[in-house]
Enzyme design. Sequence first.
Site, PDB file in Angstrom:
ATOM      1  N   HIS A  81       3.374  -1.990   3.230  1.00  0.00           N
ATOM      2  CA  HIS A  81       3.584  -0.491   2.981  1.00  0.00           C
ATOM      3  C   HIS A  81       5.078  -0.330   2.696  1.00  0.00           C
ATOM      4  O   HIS A  81       5.846  -0.910   2.400  1.00  0.00           O
ATOM      5  CB  HIS A  81       3.295   0.671   3.508  1.00  0.00           C
ATOM      6  N   ASP A  86       0.665  -1.300   0.228  1.00  0.00           N
ATOM      7  CA  ASP A  86      -0.142  -0.048   0.128  1.00  0.00           C
ATOM      8  C   ASP A  86       0.952   1.087  -0.356  1.00  0.00           C
ATOM      9  O   ASP A  86       1.946   1.767   0.706  1.00  0.00           O
ATOM     10  CB  ASP A  86      -0.779   0.260   1.371  1.00  0.00           C
ATOM     11  N   ASP A  87      -0.016   2.949  -0.576  1.00  0.00           N
ATOM     12  CA  ASP A  87       0.128   3.681  -0.009  1.00  0.00           C
ATOM     13  C   ASP A  87       1.696   3.980  -1.578  1.00  0.00           C
ATOM     14  O   ASP A  87       2.218   5.691  -1.381  1.00  0.00           O
ATOM     15  CB  ASP A  87       0.844   4.012   1.276  1.00  0.00           C
ATOM     16  N   HIS A 106      -5.709   9.290   0.082  1.00  0.00           N
ATOM     17  CA  HIS A 106      -5.533   8.768   1.702  1.00  0.00           C
ATOM     18  C   HIS A 106      -5.794   9.115   2.669  1.00  0.00           C
ATOM     19  O   HIS A 106      -5.384   9.208   3.725  1.00  0.00           O
ATOM     20  CB  HIS A 106      -3.526   8.067   1.806  1.00  0.00           C
TER      21      HIS A 106
END
Length: 257
Positions: free
Chosen positions: A225, A78-79, A133
């Site tokens: 992440h 993620d991210d 986000h």
Amino acid sequence: MARHGGGRSWYGKLVGAALGVTVLAVGASVWTAQAGVEGGGTPQASASATPGGDVQPVAKTIVHASDAGARGVNITIDDGPDPAWTPQVLDVLREYEVKATFCMTGIQAQTHPDLVKDVVAAGHRLCDHSVSHDTGMDKKPEAYQSKEILDAERMITKASGGVRPMYYRAPGGAFTPYSRELAASRGMRPLGWNVDTKDFERPGADAIVATVERELPNGPTLLFHDAGGDRSQTVEALRRVLPSLKAEGYAFGFPVR
């Protein structure tokens, strides 16, 4: 699903500088994350949400299962993408011949299109993780949710060179019935997770590996992440987790659609 709300000023500053995203002050009915009750009519995506290509709707339920079967594991990242850490994550995945699902924010995809293309070229899948986000999306008006999801879809697709995200993961698990329906109508299966490795908190590689070993019986989808700070612990943990799971007879796959 846990919310990762702490330490996200990095996103706030980047979004403010890059896009100046305006939060709509419109009253609307919203629901808590992963609510099981459906509300309202079918959301309508804007015609410009994705450049080109037909869109086939998918199921709107939150998926966790792996297409690799009963012993399947889904690695989700993620991210990102992030120029410091995404290449290192890609190197580890390549070394152990593992494919993953990269849940990208629109801001990061737009900023680092070459990395988005690298992810696609390596055979991994893309996931819409919203524009900015915002872990409080489930408390915002539907118009705001729509903009975050559809703009991110457009930004990721453009950055990839035309490859659309196949999933939608709400920031911090802040799904609503509306956001799930909207994503599914755009061909993006809502994507959950079973094992929150807590790598965002940087507890140490040993702790991240221990969390995977302890919580894997909860289900096959693991959350890591590749952006938002120093992800060296994540890279090290993946370097240990991937061969260990293979040795235990697990296969790596993608979330079902």
